[in-house]
Every structure is written in structure tokens, then in C-alpha cells.
Design a protein around this motif. Structure first.
Motif, PDB file in Angstrom:
ATOM      1  N   UNK A   1       0.816  -1.211   0.000  1.00 52.69           N
ATOM      2  CA  UNK A   1       0.000   0.000   0.000  1.00 52.69           C
ATOM      3  C   UNK A   1       0.858   1.274   0.000  1.00 52.69           C
ATOM      4  N   UNK A   2       2.158   1.131   0.225  1.00 48.15           N
ATOM      5  CA  UNK A   2       3.008   2.313   0.320  1.00 48.15           C
ATOM      6  C   UNK A   2       2.723   3.104   1.575  1.00 48.15           C
ATOM      7  N   UNK A   3       2.679   2.409   2.723  1.00 50.25           N
ATOM      8  CA  UNK A   3       2.284   3.069   3.964  1.00 50.25           C
ATOM      9  C   UNK A   3       3.009   2.472   5.160  1.00 50.25           C
ATOM     10  N   UNK A   4       2.994   3.237   6.240  1.00 49.49           N
ATOM     11  CA  UNK A   4       3.420   2.746   7.544  1.00 49.49           C
ATOM     12  C   UNK A   4       2.231   2.624   8.497  1.00 49.49           C
ATOM     13  N   UNK A   5       1.016   2.715   7.959  1.00 51.00           N
ATOM     14  CA  UNK A   5      -0.186   2.689   8.799  1.00 51.00           C
ATOM     15  C   UNK A   5      -0.238   1.454   9.685  1.00 51.00           C
ATOM     16  N   UNK A   6      -0.468   1.691  10.961  1.00 53.90           N
ATOM     17  CA  UNK A   6      -0.660   0.572  11.878  1.00 53.90           C
ATOM     18  C   UNK A   6      -1.873  -0.268  11.453  1.00 53.90           C
ATOM     19  N   UNK A   7      -2.944   0.403  11.017  1.00 56.21           N
ATOM     20  CA  UNK A   7      -4.181  -0.294  10.664  1.00 56.21           C
ATOM     21  C   UNK A   7      -4.146  -0.687   9.184  1.00 56.21           C
ATOM     22  N   UNK A   8      -3.412  -1.744   8.912  1.00 53.69           N
ATOM     23  CA  UNK A   8      -3.322  -2.334   7.581  1.00 53.69           C
ATOM     24  C   UNK A   8      -3.651  -3.808   7.756  1.00 53.69           C
ATOM     25  N   UNK A   9      -4.753  -4.272   7.134  1.00 53.76           N
ATOM     26  CA  UNK A   9      -5.272  -5.589   7.500  1.00 53.76           C
ATOM     27  C   UNK A   9      -6.153  -6.103   6.365  1.00 53.76           C
ATOM     28  N   UNK A  10      -7.059  -7.031   6.671  1.00 50.05           N
ATOM     29  CA  UNK A  10      -7.968  -7.594   5.686  1.00 50.05           C
ATOM     30  C   UNK A  10      -9.411  -7.443   6.144  1.00 50.05           C
ATOM     31  N   UNK A  11     -10.300  -7.230   5.198  1.00 51.43           N
ATOM     32  CA  UNK A  11     -11.736  -7.373   5.425  1.00 51.43           C
ATOM     33  C   UNK A  11     -12.159  -8.643   4.711  1.00 51.43           C
ATOM     34  N   UNK A  12     -12.815  -9.551   5.424  1.00 51.77           N
ATOM     35  CA  UNK A  12     -13.217 -10.815   4.816  1.00 51.77           C
ATOM     36  C   UNK A  12     -14.384 -10.589   3.865  1.00 51.77           C
ATOM     37  N   UNK A  13     -14.178 -10.947   2.608  1.00 53.18           N
ATOM     38  CA  UNK A  13     -15.174 -10.746   1.572  1.00 53.18           C
ATOM     39  C   UNK A  13     -14.475 -10.283   0.306  1.00 53.18           C
ATOM     40  N   UNK A  14     -15.212 -10.171  -0.768  1.00 56.93           N
ATOM     41  CA  UNK A  14     -14.623  -9.712  -2.017  1.00 56.93           C
ATOM     42  C   UNK A  14     -14.192  -8.255  -1.882  1.00 56.93           C
ATOM     43  N   UNK A  15     -13.573  -7.744  -2.938  1.00 60.69           N
ATOM     44  CA  UNK A  15     -13.107  -6.354  -2.898  1.00 60.69           C
ATOM     45  C   UNK A  15     -14.216  -5.390  -2.516  1.00 60.69           C
ATOM     46  N   UNK A  16     -15.432  -5.687  -2.927  1.00 63.99           N
ATOM     47  CA  UNK A  16     -16.553  -4.807  -2.591  1.00 63.99           C
ATOM     48  C   UNK A  16     -16.806  -4.767  -1.091  1.00 63.99           C
ATOM     49  N   UNK A  17     -16.452  -5.828  -0.379  1.00 61.66           N
ATOM     50  CA  UNK A  17     -16.586  -5.808   1.077  1.00 61.66           C
ATOM     51  C   UNK A  17     -15.698  -4.723   1.680  1.00 61.66           C
TER      52      UNK A  17
ATOM     53  N   UNK B   1     -10.779   8.697   0.435  1.00 60.22           N
ATOM     54  CA  UNK B   1     -10.878   7.250   0.241  1.00 60.22           C
ATOM     55  C   UNK B   1     -10.540   6.915  -1.206  1.00 60.22           C
ATOM     56  N   UNK B   2      -9.763   5.837  -1.398  1.00 58.49           N
ATOM     57  CA  UNK B   2      -9.371   5.362  -2.723  1.00 58.49           C
ATOM     58  C   UNK B   2      -9.660   3.868  -2.829  1.00 58.49           C
ATOM     59  N   UNK B   3     -10.409   3.493  -3.874  1.00 59.40           N
ATOM     60  CA  UNK B   3     -10.607   2.085  -4.210  1.00 59.40           C
ATOM     61  C   UNK B   3      -9.517   1.688  -5.201  1.00 59.40           C
TER      62      UNK B   3
ATOM     63  N   UNK C   1      -2.912 -11.603  -8.163  1.00 58.93           N
ATOM     64  CA  UNK C   1      -2.875 -12.989  -8.597  1.00 58.93           C
ATOM     65  C   UNK C   1      -3.419 -13.978  -7.600  1.00 58.93           C
ATOM     66  N   UNK C   2      -4.519 -13.621  -6.938  1.00 56.49           N
ATOM     67  CA  UNK C   2      -5.165 -14.537  -6.005  1.00 56.49           C
ATOM     68  C   UNK C   2      -6.630 -14.695  -6.342  1.00 56.49           C
ATOM     69  N   UNK C   3      -7.360 -15.448  -5.523  1.00 51.23           N
ATOM     70  CA  UNK C   3      -8.798 -15.586  -5.739  1.00 51.23           C
ATOM     71  C   UNK C   3      -9.548 -14.425  -5.102  1.00 51.23           C
ATOM     72  N   UNK C   4     -10.726 -14.151  -5.618  1.00 53.58           N
ATOM     73  CA  UNK C   4     -11.588 -13.163  -4.981  1.00 53.58           C
ATOM     74  C   UNK C   4     -12.057 -13.689  -3.632  1.00 53.58           C
ATOM     75  N   UNK C   5     -12.159 -12.809  -2.644  1.00 60.54           N
ATOM     76  CA  UNK C   5     -12.673 -13.248  -1.346  1.00 60.54           C
ATOM     77  C   UNK C   5     -12.002 -12.607  -0.159  1.00 60.54           C
ATOM     78  N   UNK C   6     -11.013 -11.739  -0.382  1.00 59.90           N
ATOM     79  CA  UNK C   6     -10.363 -11.029   0.712  1.00 59.90           C
ATOM     80  C   UNK C   6     -10.023  -9.628   0.224  1.00 59.90           C
ATOM     81  N   UNK C   7     -10.255  -8.631   1.086  1.00 58.63           N
ATOM     82  CA  UNK C   7     -10.069  -7.234   0.707  1.00 58.63           C
ATOM     83  C   UNK C   7      -9.035  -6.576   1.616  1.00 58.63           C
ATOM     84  N   UNK C   8      -7.795  -6.442   1.152  1.00 61.73           N
ATOM     85  CA  UNK C   8      -6.809  -5.689   1.935  1.00 61.73           C
ATOM     86  C   UNK C   8      -7.252  -4.233   2.100  1.00 61.73           C
ATOM     87  N   UNK C   9      -6.928  -3.665   3.242  1.00 60.81           N
ATOM     88  CA  UNK C   9      -7.309  -2.287   3.529  1.00 60.81           C
ATOM     89  C   UNK C   9      -6.236  -1.636   4.375  1.00 60.81           C
TER      90      UNK C   9
END
Length: 420
Positions: free
Chosen positions: A63-79, A176-178, A207-215
């Protein structure tokens, strides 16, 4: 008596080995598929929470960041998109949407459900919104949040974001940026761009499957999200008296709760999608192992080669060259050709998928992707050769044998020549 099972309904899954060269999803990297086959763990197992911490660390450079809150939201990118918007915006607040395609319209649809007051600053499909127009719109609308797409696959355009966050910050607005379509394939610079929240997905350049949304979430945005939770808690308490309910409309997409789950508190929110976390972790390891600069260059070469090959066939590439995404190329369908018949031949004869289009571009362009595990020279060349044969089979007269050499030259040109 044993039950007879219809093999067409209950046979083993055996999908065709198709080359996915559309706007996404794409073929997953074999390492990612192998990672997903690992044993499951309990969501609070120290090994599992250790993997969660690794995922946070792995995605910060992506993401080009040092943000502490860098994680995953379970679900497709739309999640990830919905979690960001639901958690940042309260009903009645003004949101400025930078809209230049189908996925800008998606932001407005989600915000409409939230009850936000929506303003837009727009560009025609095939163009991007100038920074000066965004600045003017911010001054005119005084938004609480400014939201945009980085790369909109519906138009194949990439919105420039240098200076975007600074404009928002100066006006007291969150940003916010998608980046669903660009993460892992084009540079993300959340800290340099000074944007508050960026979300992505695995199924395109990573290069992965849909189903996880990094944030990733800035400290400023995190403070806003947590403060809003305290405000909403007060509303809920008051609601016991006046019958009004909470203003955050989602439990599953409440980022404050998800952040508590990913924090040292490990407060239970949901059962982590273990196999998808393994997939996201391996996607990041593959990307960082290759080196981000090399990876971005590979995507640039792939897009440049694709565009050069299409032009060598006598086709017209869609949109503004200066702002085209490196990983998705739009091309006008010749007037004399049935676009869906060509796509069907690509799929049925060559086992290659290319994309159709949305909205005003439906039936007018094809979208060809070269991203993630498929952003490789040979896969671009195979796709161009199959498209040439399919066009010829459907009566389109084109210079035979020109596309592949043009693509090879463009791949090897190291930035010289056509913009991809």
C-alpha cells in the motif's frame, strides 16, 4: 437403498484450464493455491494471530504506507469498499465522488444506501478528472469525505492521485481510494498521496482468488472511526428511550469492530476466513519477493505490448493514452464484427477469456487484461495470436502476422514508443 447421484450435478469439480485475460479475475498464482490448501487453525490460536500480524506487515509496503491499521476485510473487494464507506460516513454527511466510470457509480450506489448527501465531479468515460476540477468541487461542496477509484476497469483509466490527499486534508475532508484493480500492479503510495483509506482485492494484479479485501487506514481515519463508534454508542443508549436505533447500518462491515479483532485486544467479531488469509499472505509474499518496482515494470511492459499488438491488427485502442491503466487495455470492436461471437471463439476454441464492457461502452469495446500471474510476455502473445485468428474467422480483414512481432518489440522497448 443407495441414492444415485447425477454425475452432472454431483461430479467432481473439473473446470476448464482457461487463460483469463479479461479485466479480472485472473488465474491465481500456483503458490497462492498451494497456500490455501494448508490446514485450518482456530481464530485465536497464537499461530493464527501470528499470521494475521504477518499479513499486516506484508501489506504495508504494497500500500506504500506505515499505517498501523493495515489488515484484511473478509469478503470480495466490494466488502472492503463497503466497510470503508459505511464506517467513514454517517447519514446526511456530504461525500464528493470522483466519477469517471462504472465503479465511481458503484460508490454513489453504496453511499445512497448509507443515506449520504452525494456530490460528484465527473469525466467522460475514457478520460480522468483533472486535479483542478477536484479542487474546485471540494471548495464548492465542503465534503466530509472525497472518494475515488484509482483504476476503473470499466474505462481502463487510472486517476492520477499525486496531490489528491493534500487537497482533501487542506479542506478538512477525509479521503478514500478504491485500488481493487491496481494493487500489486501499479504503484500505490498511500502515505505520499496522504490518503486516509485505501482498499483492494486479490483477484487482479495480486494474482489470487476473490474473497479477501486488503485495507489500510490512516491514524486520522482510525480516530474518526473510533470516535464515531463512541458517538453511536451514545445514540444506542438514547435509543432505549426514544426508539431510535444506531446510525452505523452494518455489523459485519463496522471497521471499528474489525480493527478491534485485528488489534492486541483480539475482540471476537467474526471467524476469520483462514484459507483466504493464507491466500492474501502468499499474494503479498509473491509480490514482495519479485520486488515491487520489477512487478510494476512487468505490468507496464504487458500493457504496452498488448496495446501495440492490438494497434498492429488495425484496431483502435480506447481512451486517453496518458492515463491508461497498465494492466487493462480497452479496444474498439470493429463495426463489421460481432463482438460476442469473437469472444465466444476465443473462449471455446482457444480457452482464452477476454472481457466485454459496461454501460455506454457495452458492445463497443473489448477489455483485455494482463495482470498478476498473467502479466507475462508469452500469455500476451498467445492472446494476441488467438484474437487475430478469431477476427479473421469472423471476416475482419487485418494485416496477418503483425500483432505478435509488434508486441514483442513493445515489450522489449523499455518504455520507448506507445504508451500502454
Amino acid at each position: 437403498m443407495p441414492v444415485e447421484l447425477d454425475p452432472l450435478l454431483f461430479g467432481e469439480i473439473d473446470p476448464p484450464q482457461r487463460l483469463l485475460m479479461g479485466p479480472g479475475p485472473v488465474n491465481a498464482h500456483p503458490r497462492v493455491l498451494r497456500a490455501m490448501s494448508a490446514d485450518l487453525l482456530g481464530q485465536f490460536d497464537p499461530e493464527m494471530t501470528g499470521y494475521m500480524e504477518q499479513v499486516m506487515a506484508l501489506y504495508r509496503p504494497i500500500f506504500g504506507t506505515k499505517n498501523r491499521w493495515t489488515m484484511l476485510v473478509d469478503g470480495t473487494a466490494r466488502a472492503g469498499i463497503e466497510a470503508a464507506l459505511v464506517s467513514l460516513v454517517a447519514p446526511g454527511e456530504t461525500v464528493l465522488v470522483v466519477n469517471f466510470g462504472r465503479f465511481g457509480l458503484l460508490l454513489t450506489e453504496i453511499l445512497t444506501r448509507i443515506g449520504a448527501r452525494i456530490e460528484t465531479v465527473e469525466a467522460s468515460w475514457g478520460e480522468v478528472v483533472p486535479l483542478a476540477a477536484i479542487e474546485e468541487a471540494i471548495a464548492r461542496t465542503s465534503p466530509r469525505l472525497v472518494a475515488t477509484i484509482h483504476g476503473d476497469t470499466s474505462t481502463t483509466m487510472a486517476q492520477p492521485l499525486e496531490g489528491f490527499g493534500a487537497l482533501c486534508r487542506a479542506a478538512g475532508a477525509l479521503s478514500y481510494v478504491d485500488a481493487t484493480a491496481t494493487i500489486g500492479g501499479m504503484e500505490l503510495a498511500a502515505d505520499r498521496w496522504d490518503v486516509d483509506v485505501v482498499t483492494g482485492g486479490l483477484q487482479k494484479c495480486l494474482g489470487g482468488p476473490s474473497g479477501s479485501a486488503p485495507i489500510t487506514i490512516s491514524d486520522t481515519a482510525a480516530e474518526h472511526i473510533f470516535a464515531r463508534r463512541h458517538t453511536e454508542a451514545g445514540i444506542r443508549m438514547k435509543g432505549l428511550e426514544d426508539g431510535q436505533g444506531p446510525r452505523i447500518s452494518s455489523n459485519y462491515f463496522d471497521l471499528a469492530m474489525i480493527m478491534d479483532y485485528w488489534s492486541e485486544k483480539r475482540l471476537n467479531h467474526h471467524t476469520e476466513a483462514t484459507s483466504m488469509l493464507y491466500a492474501a499472505r502468499e499474494c503479498a509474499r509473491v509480490a514482495l519477493g519479485e520486488g515491487l518496482a520489477a512487478r510494476y515494470d512487468r505490468h507496464t511492459r504487458s500493457g504496452r505490448a498488448m496495446a501495440a499488438g492490438l494497434r498492429a491488427m488495425g484496431l483502435t485502442v480506447f481512451g486517453d493514452d496518458a492515463h491508461r491503466m497498465s494492466n487493462v487495455t480497452g479496444v474498439h470492436i470493429p463495426d463489421s464484427v460481432d463482438g460476442e461471437a469473437v469472444r465466444a471463439m476465443m473462449r471455446d476454441t482457444f480457452e482464452i477469456e477476454i472481457g466485454t464492457a459496461f454501460g455506454p461502452l457495452q458492445g463497443r469495446i473489448w477489455r483485455l487484461g494482463a495482470m498478476g500471474y498473467n502479466a507475462m510476455k508469452h500469455k500476451v502473445l498467445i492472446t494476441l495470436g488467438a484474437l487475430e485468428a478469431s477476427l479473421r474467422a469472423h471476416g475482419f480483414v487485418l494485416p496477418l502476422g503483425e500483432a505478435v512481432p509488434a508486441a514483442i518489440e513493445a515489450w522489449d522497448s523499455a518504455g520507448v514508443g506507445e504508451t500502454a
